[in-house]
Write a protein that holds these residues in place. Structure first.
Motif, PDB file in Angstrom:
ATOM      1  N   UNK A  44       0.825  -1.206   0.000  1.00 43.90           N
ATOM      2  CA  UNK A  44       0.000   0.000   0.000  1.00 43.90           C
ATOM      3  C   UNK A  44       0.861   1.260   0.000  1.00 43.90           C
ATOM      4  N   UNK A  45       1.918   1.286   0.815  1.00 44.44           N
ATOM      5  CA  UNK A  45       2.796   2.458   0.848  1.00 44.44           C
ATOM      6  C   UNK A  45       3.442   2.665  -0.518  1.00 44.44           C
ATOM      7  N   UNK A 101       3.730   9.979   3.565  1.00 46.26           N
ATOM      8  CA  UNK A 101       2.497   9.650   4.283  1.00 46.26           C
ATOM      9  C   UNK A 101       2.837   9.653   5.765  1.00 46.26           C
ATOM     10  N   UNK A 102       2.143  10.495   6.535  1.00 55.98           N
ATOM     11  CA  UNK A 102       2.435  10.663   7.959  1.00 55.98           C
ATOM     12  C   UNK A 102       1.197  10.328   8.773  1.00 55.98           C
ATOM     13  N   UNK A 160      -5.172  10.254  12.123  1.00 59.24           N
ATOM     14  CA  UNK A 160      -5.089  11.238  11.042  1.00 59.24           C
ATOM     15  C   UNK A 160      -3.895  10.892  10.169  1.00 59.24           C
ATOM     16  N   UNK A 161      -4.151  10.661   8.894  1.00 57.09           N
ATOM     17  CA  UNK A 161      -3.086  10.390   7.925  1.00 57.09           C
ATOM     18  C   UNK A 161      -3.000  11.567   6.963  1.00 57.09           C
ATOM     19  N   UNK A 181      -7.124   2.690  -1.113  1.00 55.33           N
ATOM     20  CA  UNK A 181      -5.815   2.275  -0.604  1.00 55.33           C
ATOM     21  C   UNK A 181      -5.418   3.109   0.616  1.00 55.33           C
ATOM     22  N   UNK A 182      -5.659   4.392   0.546  1.00 56.52           N
ATOM     23  CA  UNK A 182      -5.314   5.263   1.684  1.00 56.52           C
ATOM     24  C   UNK A 182      -6.112   4.881   2.928  1.00 56.52           C
ATOM     25  N   UNK A 183      -7.400   4.584   2.736  1.00 51.28           N
ATOM     26  CA  UNK A 183      -8.230   4.221   3.873  1.00 51.28           C
ATOM     27  C   UNK A 183      -7.805   2.886   4.450  1.00 51.28           C
TER      28      UNK A 183
END
Length: 216
Positions: A44-45, A101-102, A160-161, A181-183
């Motif tokens: 995913x990353x 991505x943090x 929180x991303x 993908x982010x979720x």
């Protein structure tokens, strides 16, 4: 920090010298942000950042983050979020671009989430999520053990991303597959923290089934 170039070798380096894979006030213990080769998180990353190689920064170890998140709960003001603690960052930077991505974690008031602004809403096994062009948020019920139990049941544990792309690619629009993908990654990273907190209700125990809610 560690770079995933030669991911198998990088994993061995992490095992041999965990302290070198973390930074900030992290401890020499389980690496909260470590991603194993060929894992779902790694895939995913790579897809989200658009790169096969990235650096991992661990801001806080598992125990330090859990302690700071718990300490933030009693200090919440009515109707306000608690302080959010940065935990993990995945990043690639070269002469052409810097993308990252943090992930940060804290507590939010127990109020129904409003309609997303330029985003997509999700329902994931009782957790509520929203993903937009640059952020993903996940609200989870985390029933803490002990003296914080009653208060934890009246708020949301919140992830929180933040996704940063410099320079912005194209129009900045992320398609539905990209938002999913982010979720999914936000869910998986949040599960690491709810496990560290010892949430008695095990809110994210199931594998993520990420399906956007219908648009109102």
């Amino acid at each position: 920090m560690i770079k995933t170039l030669g991911r198998s070798a990088a994993a061995l380096v992490c095992v041999a010298a965990l302290a070198s894979c973390t930074s900030g006030d992290s401890e020499a213990e389980a690496d909260l942000c470590g991603i194993s080769a060929s894992s779902e998180e790694e895939a995913l990353v790579r897809e989200i950042l658009g790169t096969a190689d990235f650096e991992t920064k661990t801001y806080k170890s598992e125990s330090v983050l859990a302690d700071k998140v718990k300490r933030a709960l009693p200090g919440m003001r009515p109707g306000k979020n608690s302080y959010f603690n940065a935990a993990c960052r995945y990043r690639v930077e070269d002469e052409h671009r810097a993308v990252s991505a943090t992930f940060s974690f804290g507590w939010s008031p127990r109020v129904p989430p409003g309609p997303p602004s330029n985003g997509v809403s999700y329902e994931l096994d009782g957790a509520s999520g929203v993903t937009s062009e640059s952020n993903s948020t996940l609200l989870v019920q985390c029933d803490l053990p002990g003296e914080l139990g009653a208060q934890s049941r009246n708020v949301w544990f919140s992830a929180d991303a933040y996704f940063s792309f410099m320079p912005a690619t194209g129009t900045g629009v992320v398609d539905q597959a990209g938002k999913d993908r982010r979720m999914t990654l936000t869910y998986l990273m949040t599960r690491r923290v709810t496990d560290a907190l010892g949430c008695e209700n095990k809110p994210l125990e199931k594998p993520p089934v990420v399906k956007p809610l219908p648009t109102p």
